[in-house]
Scaffold this motif. Structure first.
Motif, PDB file in Angstrom:
ATOM      1  N   GLU A  73       0.704  -1.182  -0.172  1.00  7.84           N
ATOM      2  CA  GLU A  73      -0.098   0.035   0.129  1.00  7.84           C
ATOM      3  C   GLU A  73       1.042   1.234  -0.058  1.00  7.84           C
ATOM      4  N   ARG A  74       2.057   1.133   0.277  1.00  7.19           N
ATOM      5  CA  ARG A  74       2.923   2.272   0.172  1.00  7.19           C
ATOM      6  C   ARG A  74       4.032   2.058  -0.765  1.00  7.19           C
ATOM      7  N   VAL A  75       3.803   1.303  -1.838  1.00  7.58           N
ATOM      8  CA  VAL A  75       4.785   1.246  -3.047  1.00  7.58           C
ATOM      9  C   VAL A  75       5.244   2.555  -3.544  1.00  7.58           C
ATOM     10  N   GLU A  76       4.185   3.574  -4.096  1.00 11.31           N
ATOM     11  CA  GLU A  76       4.890   4.739  -4.508  1.00 11.31           C
ATOM     12  C   GLU A  76       5.540   5.392  -3.892  1.00 11.31           C
ATOM     13  N   ILE A  77       5.440   5.579  -2.430  1.00 10.45           N
ATOM     14  CA  ILE A  77       6.430   6.311  -1.635  1.00 10.45           C
ATOM     15  C   ILE A  77       7.817   5.335  -1.610  1.00 10.45           C
TER      16      ILE A  77
END
Ligand code: FE2
Length: 208
Positions: A73-77
């Protein structure tokens, strides 16, 4: 100015440790200009937009990488933080008139782990050339042992709890303007002429 609305410090784009033309002829000023001024800057700018008003705002960059690793859920960051950190580390892994022999303390570890500095460079070259698609080749320390590893995309040994000593960027944007598809020529020229063994030695455990 209303200090109540002042934002925590954002992640910075550090200045290059040398002039954009300083790594010529191995890496042209044109490549370095795009790589640092466009690619690296975009990762930092995108990261700052993504972390605004989140738990990650104001956190040191390496902590953001570790805190978002393996969290879908935090892959973009994670991707933008990883790329921001990896590039900071990559610029310092090279210097004008680099290459040569590692400093004594590092040389002992290199020889114990690979047999010789040349064998270590061959391992690094093999990993860098063999990384399928975009990614990075790394020299890392695990206790008294040094190892060569490769990571894909924005990943780094940092995210896996290892201790990086130096890295080579093998995304096409690192070499395509100068070498087109000849990644092996870029990698070997970096290892022979630019690699910053002094930086790798500074990153050894106990030098924090
Ligand atoms: Fe890059």
């Amino acid at each position: 100015m209303n200090t109540a609305t002042t934002r925590a410090a954002s992640v910075a784009l550090p200045a290059l440790p040398y002039e954009q033309s300083a790594l010529q002829p191995v890496i042209s000023a044109n490549t370095l200009g795009f790589h640092y001024g466009k690619h690296h800057k975009t990762y930092v700018d995108t990261l700052n937009k993504l972390i605004a008003d989140t738990e990650f705002e104001g956190m040191p960059l390496d902590q953001i990488v570790k805190a978002t690793a393996n969290r879908p859920e935090r892959v973009e960051i994670f991707n933008n933080a990883g790329q921001a950190w990896n590039h900071n580390f990559y610029w310092r892994s090279m210097k004008p008139n680099g290459g040569g022999e590692p400093p004594a303390a590092l040389k002992r570890l290199v020889e114990a782990s690979f047999g010789s500095a040349d064998a270590c460079k061959k391992e690094l070259s093999k990993a860098a050339v063999g990384q399928f698609g975009s990614g990075w080749a790394w020299l890392v320390q695990e206790g008294e042992k040094l190892k060569v590893v490769k990571t894909a995309n924005a990943n780094s040994p940092l995210a896996q709890g290892a201790r990086p000593l130096l890295t080579i960027d093998v995304w096409e944007h690192a070499y395509y303007l100068d070498y087109q598809n000849r990644r092996v020529d870029y990698v070997n020229a970096v290892l022979d002429k630019l690699v910053n063994w002094g930086f790798a030695a500074e990153n050894l455990a106990g030098n924090d």
